[in-house]
Every structure is written in structure tokens, then in C-alpha cells.
Design a protein around this motif. Structure first.
Motif, PDB file in Angstrom:
ATOM      1  N   ARG A  27      41.040 -67.460 -35.059  1.00 25.67           N
ATOM      2  CA  ARG A  27      42.170 -66.661 -34.603  1.00 25.67           C
ATOM      3  C   ARG A  27      42.396 -65.500 -35.560  1.00 25.67           C
TER       4      ARG A  27
ATOM      5  N   VAL B  40      45.487 -62.429 -36.855  1.00 24.09           N
ATOM      6  CA  VAL B  40      46.862 -61.928 -36.852  1.00 24.09           C
ATOM      7  C   VAL B  40      46.883 -60.592 -37.577  1.00 24.09           C
TER       8      VAL B  40
ATOM      9  N   VAL C 210      49.701 -58.381 -38.905  1.00 22.88           N
ATOM     10  CA  VAL C 210      51.136 -58.221 -39.162  1.00 22.88           C
ATOM     11  C   VAL C 210      51.384 -56.777 -39.567  1.00 22.88           C
TER      12      VAL C 210
ATOM     13  N   THR D 124      53.839 -57.426 -34.748  1.00 21.86           N
ATOM     14  CA  THR D 124      52.864 -58.431 -35.156  1.00 21.86           C
ATOM     15  C   THR D 124      51.991 -58.751 -33.958  1.00 21.86           C
TER      16      THR D 124
ATOM     17  N   PHE E 251      48.507 -60.767 -32.373  1.00 25.39           N
ATOM     18  CA  PHE E 251      47.763 -61.995 -32.641  1.00 25.39           C
ATOM     19  C   PHE E 251      46.876 -62.334 -31.454  1.00 25.39           C
TER      20      PHE E 251
ATOM     21  N   VAL F  43      53.642 -64.756 -39.586  1.00 25.00           N
ATOM     22  CA  VAL F  43      52.354 -65.426 -39.403  1.00 25.00           C
ATOM     23  C   VAL F  43      52.563 -66.779 -38.724  1.00 25.00           C
TER      24      VAL F  43
ATOM     25  N   SER G 211      53.259 -66.510 -35.110  1.00 20.86           N
ATOM     26  CA  SER G 211      52.000 -66.252 -34.402  1.00 20.86           C
ATOM     27  C   SER G 211      51.226 -67.545 -34.193  1.00 20.86           C
TER      28      SER G 211
ATOM     29  N   LEU H 268      43.224 -61.997 -41.293  1.00 22.56           N
ATOM     30  CA  LEU H 268      44.383 -61.135 -41.463  1.00 22.56           C
ATOM     31  C   LEU H 268      43.915 -59.778 -41.976  1.00 22.56           C
TER      32      LEU H 268
ATOM     33  N   VAL I 172      43.471 -56.131 -34.274  1.00 20.54           N
ATOM     34  CA  VAL I 172      43.441 -57.591 -34.153  1.00 20.54           C
ATOM     35  C   VAL I 172      42.227 -58.053 -33.339  1.00 20.54           C
TER      36      VAL I 172
END
Length: 338
Positions: free
Chosen positions: A8, A10, A12, A17, A19, A100, A103, A117, A321
Motif C-alpha cells: 500500500r 500513502v 500525506v 492525504t 492513499f 497515516v 489511511s 510514503l 501515490v
């Protein structure tokens, strides 16, 4: 049958944000979602629950403090302007971790093999390792636990670069061409010069207070001076500029086209600083503009590169992302093959 390992990502941002909720073998945009990067203190009262319409948010408790984050967080705030955290230490704060974890709550998985990230180049070297350490491990979110086995932090503009060149099959850009990736964020303006996929550190940098918030705040101040009233949160202005949706203040429609010269003037100034920071642009072969503030900087960037196509991908708010997700899945494939 073994359970598939999840990757996954994320992103930010100071504004939103972003995700991912799935892997790239699904539809690219379908696996991306976002919510405002707002972290109000959670209140005990939630009147929407009493009428069976609970807000689409998550209560996140960190070190004795509880925040409310998520897609409908503005309903927890009310109207008016809401300050976001514009601080280089933001990525190591409770509020960043709350975003986070919110998310993670939306992702619907209990274990993540690799979470990717991003950080602006202003903080990347100094904050990368501490951020990886602070996010790896088990996260208690409500009545469930999400375990993150590995965290990888990458420079934010490289996410948008991978997203664009992979989706558009720009093999030469990945292999050996000189690329300029421009990522105007909410607070910072970041850029990376790369030869192929390898960043050139001495020509890559970022500047604070040259992002979208600087432009949007100037537009808000100009509207306030014209109308003699506060037009509200700058994100309302941004949404109208990005989508063409009508902006109304106290019922009065605002002609945002009036403020285009102001937007261009501030964006031009930011791009001038970028050009100086690249230490020359004569060798640039590809210019790739990514990120959610693309619409505010596109004209200024195109004017500085009249002989090159300025590449902008579809739905640029998710460019970074999506690229993070690509890098995470690439890491998973390379480690599974060992």
C-alpha cells in the motif's frame, strides 16, 4: 493457499492525504482515494450518529490524544478557515501519524508487507529514517490492529515520475534521458532532475512557501479585499479553480478568472526559483508536472519551456501515490524472486 501479500501507499500532503486500497492489477484510479489533511481534536458529541448518519471519519488515539480524520472531517470542523500544519517537523508529529493511521483504516487489510510514503525534498534526508521507524510496526485503530512490516520513504516527485513514464511507456525517459519532474505541493515546490530514473542530487531541491497555499492565500486575500468579507477556507477556492465549480461567498458568485493574473505572477516567481535550483535547463528533454496543484502552475511552467511538451498525467492529484504503489510492488516482486 497462501494469503497474497499487500503493498500500500500513502501520500500525506499538507493539503490532502492520498492513499491506495488495492494493487495495480486493478484499475489505477479505482485503488486511489483521499481525504483532507485535517486533524481536529475528536469531540465526544457526534449528533450525526443520533440520526443514523455517522460521519465517514476515524477516531485515532495517539499518546493520550484523540484526533478525528477522514473523508468527512470538515463536518467535524464546521465552517470557516482551518489552518493546516505547515512545519518541517510535521512528518514526525502525532497529527501526521493520525493521518497515516486513518489511511490504514480505510485500506481494509490487517497486514501490509510494504508501505510506501513520500517526503518533500526539504525534509527527505533528515526525516526519512525516523519516519520509517515511527510508522513500521503494529497500529491499534479502533478495535483492530494493522501491522506494517516494512516502510519505504521516497522523494515525493519520484512517485509522479514513475506514474507518468510507466503509464505512457516512456522507456527512454526511464533509461537514459534527462528529466525534470516538478511537484508543486500545498506548502513546498519540489523538483527532481534525473538521468533516466536516477535523481541528480545536486540539481534537485525544494523551496518552502512556494506551494499552492501561497497562491491560494493571495487569492483569498484579494477576494476578501474586493468583497469586504472573509471568503472562507482556501480549499474551497482551490476546488473551484481545479474543477470549474462556481464559488459563492455569502451567496455572491465570485469571478475567479479575475485572479488568474495574480496566480500566474506568483507561480512565475516560484518557477524562477526552480530554474535557478536546477543549475541549467539546456539539457532537459522531458518536463513532467505532477501533483494536485498542477492546475495552478501549468501555464507558468509551459511558458518557461516553450520548445518542450510539458507532460501532465490524468488525475494528477493521485500521481505521486500511484507511483509510490508502483515502487512498492516493484520492491515486493524483487524480494519474492530472491
Amino acid at each position: 493457499m497462501s494469503k497474497a501479500k499487500a503493498v500500500r501507499a500513502v501520500d500525506v500532503g499538507y493539503g490532502n492525504t492520498k492513499f491506495t486500497v488495492g494493487m495495480l492489477d486493478q484499475d489505477f484510479d479505482a485503488i486511489c482515494d483521499m481525504f483532507p489533511s485535517l486533524t481536529p481534536t475528536a469531540l465526544q458529541n457526534d449528533f450525526s450518529r443520533a440520526i443514523g448518519q455517522q460521519r465517514d471519519t476515524h477516531k485515532i488515539e495517539i499518546r493520550g490524544e484523540t484526533y478525528e480524520c477522514g473523508k468527512e472531517v470538515r463536518l467535524a470542523l464546521g465552517g470557516g478557515s482551518h489552518d493546516r500544519v505547515l512545519d518541517e517537523n510535521f512528518c514526525l508529529s502525532n497529527r501526521y501519524l493520525a493521518l497515516v493511521r486513518a489511511s490504514l483504516a480505510y485500506m481494509g487489510v490487517d497486514e501490509i508487507e510494504c508501505l510506501v510514503l513520500g517526503l518533500p525534498l526539504t525534509t527527505y534526508e533528515a526525516k526519512r529514517r525516523p519516519l520509517e521507524q515511527s510508522v513500521a510496526g503494529a497500529h491499534e485503530i479502533g478495535n483492530k490492529t494493522v501491522t506494517v512490516h516494512k516502510v519505504t520513504v521516497v522523494p515525493q516527485p519520484m512517485g509522479g515520475f514513475y506514474d507518468y513514464v510507466v503509464q505512457n511507456n516512456m522507456t527512454d525517459a526511464i533509461d537514459h534521458e534527462m528529466n525534470l519532474i516538478i511537484d508543486p505541493g500545498y506548502y513546498t515546490l519540489d523538483w527532481v532532475v534525473s538521468q533516466g530514473s536516477r535523481p541528480i542530487d545536486s540539481r534537485s531541491a525544494a523551496v518552502n512557501e512556494q506551494g499552492a497555499s501561497t497562491i491560494l492565500t493571495a487569492v483569498r486575500d484579494a477576494i476578501e479585499a474586493d468583497l469586504s468579507c472573509d471568503p472562507g477556507d482556501i480549499m474551497r477556492i482551490d476546488e473551484s479553480l481545479r474543477t470549474g465549480r462556481v464559488l459563492r461567498v455569502h451567496g455572491q458568485q465570485v469571478d475567479l478568472e479575475k485572479y488568474r493574473p495574480l496566480i500566474r505572477q506568483i507561480a512565475d516567481s516560484a518557477v524562477n526559483k526552480l530554474i535557478s535550483g536546477t543549475r541549467g535547463i539546456v539539457d532537459i528533454e522531458n518536463v513532467i508536472l505532477v501533483g494536485g496543484a498542477t492546475h495552478l502552475y501549468r501555464d507558468a511552467v509551459k511558458a518557461r519551456f516553450p520548445n518542450l511538451e510539458v507532460h501532465t498525467g490524468g488525475n494528477p492529484v493521485f500521481a505521486n501515490v500511484r507511483g509510490f504503489q508502483m515502487l512498492g510492488e516493484q520492491w515486493l516482486r524483487s524480494n519474492e524472486s530472491r
